[in-house]
Structures are given as structure tokens and as C-alpha cells.
Design a protein around this motif. Structure first.
Motif, PDB file in Angstrom:
ATOM      1  N   LYS A 159       0.807  -1.213   0.000  1.00 42.44           N
ATOM      2  CA  LYS A 159       0.000   0.000   0.000  1.00 42.44           C
ATOM      3  C   LYS A 159       0.847   1.273   0.000  1.00 42.44           C
ATOM      4  N   ASN A 309       2.212   2.881  13.859  1.00 42.35           N
ATOM      5  CA  ASN A 309       1.357   4.064  13.680  1.00 42.35           C
ATOM      6  C   ASN A 309       2.152   5.360  13.534  1.00 42.35           C
ATOM      7  N   GLN A 314      -3.516   5.655   9.123  1.00 42.89           N
ATOM      8  CA  GLN A 314      -4.500   4.918   9.898  1.00 42.89           C
ATOM      9  C   GLN A 314      -5.395   4.045   9.022  1.00 42.89           C
ATOM     10  N   GLU A 315      -5.735   4.523   7.822  1.00 39.54           N
ATOM     11  CA  GLU A 315      -6.610   3.713   6.966  1.00 39.54           C
ATOM     12  C   GLU A 315      -5.928   2.412   6.548  1.00 39.54           C
ATOM     13  N   ILE A 316      -4.609   2.452   6.395  1.00 41.72           N
ATOM     14  CA  ILE A 316      -3.871   1.222   6.067  1.00 41.72           C
ATOM     15  C   ILE A 316      -3.832   0.315   7.288  1.00 41.72           C
ATOM     16  N   ASP A 318      -6.040   0.157   9.602  1.00 43.85           N
ATOM     17  CA  ASP A 318      -7.382  -0.416   9.753  1.00 43.85           C
ATOM     18  C   ASP A 318      -7.569  -1.587   8.801  1.00 43.85           C
ATOM     19  N   PHE A 319      -7.098  -1.435   7.579  1.00 39.51           N
ATOM     20  CA  PHE A 319      -7.175  -2.518   6.593  1.00 39.51           C
ATOM     21  C   PHE A 319      -6.375  -3.727   7.063  1.00 39.51           C
ATOM     22  N   GLU A 322      -8.219  -5.627   9.735  1.00 39.65           N
ATOM     23  CA  GLU A 322      -9.296  -6.444   9.166  1.00 39.65           C
ATOM     24  C   GLU A 322      -8.741  -7.769   8.632  1.00 39.65           C
TER      25      GLU A 322
END
Length: 344
Positions: A159, A309, A314-316, A318-319, A322
Motif C-alpha cells: 500500500k 502508527n 490509519q486507513e492502512i 485499519d485494513f 481487518e
């Protein structure tokens, strides 16, 4: 006092002493402290990287130090400069009175098994090796699902790469490194199918110069992120990342401290956790030999570094979280070798 009275007193004292010695009294142990419990003694023999390799040897020693602090266990180590040092180092620790001795690294599997036969009264453990059905009763093996943590850092690299070129440096061409390698490749490709992977085997876990040289070549070829699974050899890679202002991914421990502006994450491997948990079993009297412990994400034995972090959006993260939960549930199975990777 007459001689007859003195003789009678002496006789009574002798009878009283004799009754006490024979247990005639019921308070003979009162006021006496029980003997102090002897501390458990646990030590480790390092692989050639040494106890300050910034990697799995150092992680094992940190686990023992925590056991010393928390549990009062006496700890020690012997460093190996070459494979020929394994056996004499083990012998030395046995002679020094250590009850449990760790061999840190798969290369020590043969020496640990031989020691378990030569010293049946002692207990032994080996990191990164499983004897399977041949595990001696006084030995515990510990292995990790390195591919699971490597998959997660692969997702991050896939990413975050801006050049679509990412490098991987192997310490040796062996099974444990294959788990790092193909888990990483799977994460990279799942996050970014267009990424190009650069690979080189350093064939050493203790050669910082080689790690740095390989990393500089990869950065010159356009890689902007490199992940290593090469012990202290990888310290050289991280130094190259710092000098070139590129991204690096550490291994085994949270290696951000080696280059705080450049190490974006690390594939952590809980060698310290395994060593500490076995120490707890020894302390509690619940230790059982003749088995292999397997640590993956579900067991809390592998993961990404807590400092991720600092640089990973943060979106990465979060992915990644998951996907981590899907691995734990069994929805995603991570390849541990080339055959499994090719079959995806």
C-alpha cells in the motif's frame, strides 16, 4: 549444693535433652524457618549473531531478563561465534548448574538433541525447530507462523510503495526464512498486484556489511521499501535506509529504534514471549517436555510492531487489522513456502 543434688540435676537435664531429640516434644520445629527455596536457573546459547544481534537472539535474552525480574529466575547465556561453539557452550552451562538450557535458532537442533541424551536430568528448549514425534521427553521445541506477520507487513509495503518496487533480503535459503519470504510476497501482491519484488540471499545472519551493500543496490534499482529476515545482517540494511532516506521494515523485534524516521513497521516474532512463558511453567511446576509450541497471530506470538502508527496511515492500519482478524478466524490462510504461494 551437695554432690548428690548436682548429680540429680545433671541427670534430669540429660533425660530432657534425650526426649527432645527423640521427638518427645511437639514444638521442636517451632521458631525454625524452612530452608529457602533454591531459584530455578535458566540459560541460553546464542546462534552466531550474538546476544546483541537486534533480532531473535536479543529477543530471547530479553525474555530471560523479564523472567529474572518478574519470577526471580536466575538467568545466563553463552555466545557462539561459530557452530563448533554450540556443544561446549551447552556443556559449560550444564556444569554451571543451569537446569533449563535454550538453544536459540534452528541450527542448534542437533546439539540440543544430543545434549538431552547426554544430560537426561536437565531440560532443554530450541527456538525455530520442531522434532515432531521424535521430540525427547526433556525437550520443548518452539516454532512460529512467521508468514502471518510477514503477510501483514507485506500489505503495508504494497500500500505504501511509491515506486512499485519492494525488496526482500533473506538471511539464508531455509524453511524459516521461506515463511517470512512467501508470507511477505502474498501480502505485497494482495495489496498491490503490480508491485515488482527484488530478492537477494545474504547467506549470513551476522554480516552487517553485506546487508548494507545489498540494500544500497536495491535502492539504486528503484526499491523504496525493503524488508529483511536476516538477523544482524539486516541491521546493515536499516543503516542503508537511514543514509538513503528510504523505508525499511524490521524483523523479530520492533526495530524502529534503529532508524526512527525510516523503519515503518516490523514483523515481530515473540521469541521473548515463548521464553518467558516456559519460565512461568517452570516456576509454577507445570512444565511438560516432549512437545512443540506453535505461536501465530491467534496465540499472540507474531504481529506488526506497535510503532507502526508513526509512519503508516490509519486507513492502512485499519485494513491490516481487518485482514489480521480474517487470518485468526481461518478465512485467510497464508502461504509458508513457494509451493503454497504458487498455488494461490
Amino acid at each position: 549444693m551437695s554432690k548428690k543434688s548436682l548429680a540429680l540435676i545433671i541427670a534430669l537435664l540429660m533425660v530432657t535433652s534425650l526426649l527432645a531429640a527423640c521427638g518427645g516434644g511437639q514444638t521442636k520445629d517451632q521458631g525454625q524457618k524452612p530452608p529457602e527455596e533454591q531459584p530455578i536457573r535458566v540459560a541460553m546459547v546464542t546462534d552466531v549473531g550474538g546476544v546483541e544481534d537486534q533480532s531473535f537472539n536479543q529477543a530471547a535474552w530479553e525474555g530471560l531478563q523479564k523472567a529474572n525480574t518478574d519470577l526471580g529466575i536466575e538467568v545466563g547465556f553463552r555466545e557462539s561465534n561459530q557452530e563448533a561453539d554450540y556443544e561446549p557452550n551447552i556443556d559449560d552451562l550444564v556444569d554451571a548448574g543451569y537446569e533449563f538450557i535454550w538453544g536459540v535458532g534452528f541450527k542448534m537442533a542437533t546439539a540440543i538433541k544430543e545434549a538431552s541424551e547426554n544430560y537426561p536430568e536437565n531440560i532443554f528448549g530450541v527456538i525455530d525447530f520442531a522434532y515432531g514425534d521424535d521430540t525427547p521427553e526433556n525437550v520443548v521445541g518452539v516454532v512460529f507462523k512467521e508468514q502471518e506477520a510477514s503477510y501483514l507487513v507485506g500489505l503495508i509495503a504494497g500500500k505504501m510503495t511509491q515506486t512499485n518496487k519492494v525488496g526482500f533480503i533473506a538471511g539464508m535459503d531455509i524453511d524459516v526464512i521461506h515463511r517470512f519470504q512467501y508470507g511477505f510476497y502474498a501480502g505485497l501482491k494482495d495489496a498491490n498486484p503490480d508491485v515488482e519484488i527484488l530478492y537477494q540471499n545474504a547467506n549470513a545472519f551476522d554480516d552487517q556489511a553485506a546487508g548494507k551493500s545489498i540494500a544500497l543496490q536495491m535502492y539504486q534499482q528503484g526499491a523504496d521499501i525493503i524488508f529483511h529476515a536476516a538477523g544482524d545482517t539486516g541491521t546493515g540494511m536499516i543503516e542503508a535506509a537511514r543514509e538513503q532516506n528510504k523505508w525499511a521494515i524490521g524483523v523479530d523485534r520492533d526495530q524502529n529504534y534503529l532508524a526512527p524516521d525510516n523503519v515503518i513497521t516490523s514483523a515481530m516474532k515473540g521469541v521473548d514471549l515463548a521464553v518467558y512463558e516456559i519460565a512461568q511453567e517452570l516456576k509454577n511446576g507445570t512444565f511438560k517436555g516432549g512437545r512443540t509450541l506453535v505461536y501465530g497471530l491467534a496465540e499472540g506470538g507474531v504481529d506488526i510492531a506497535p510503532t507502526s502508527n508513526k509512519h503508516v496511515p490509519q486507513e492502512i492500519l485499519d485494513f491490516v487489522e481487518e485482514q489480521k482478524q480474517k487470518i485468526i478466524s481461518g478465512e485467510i490462510v497464508i502461504p509458508a513456502n513457494k509451493e503454497e504461494y504458487d498455488a494461490r
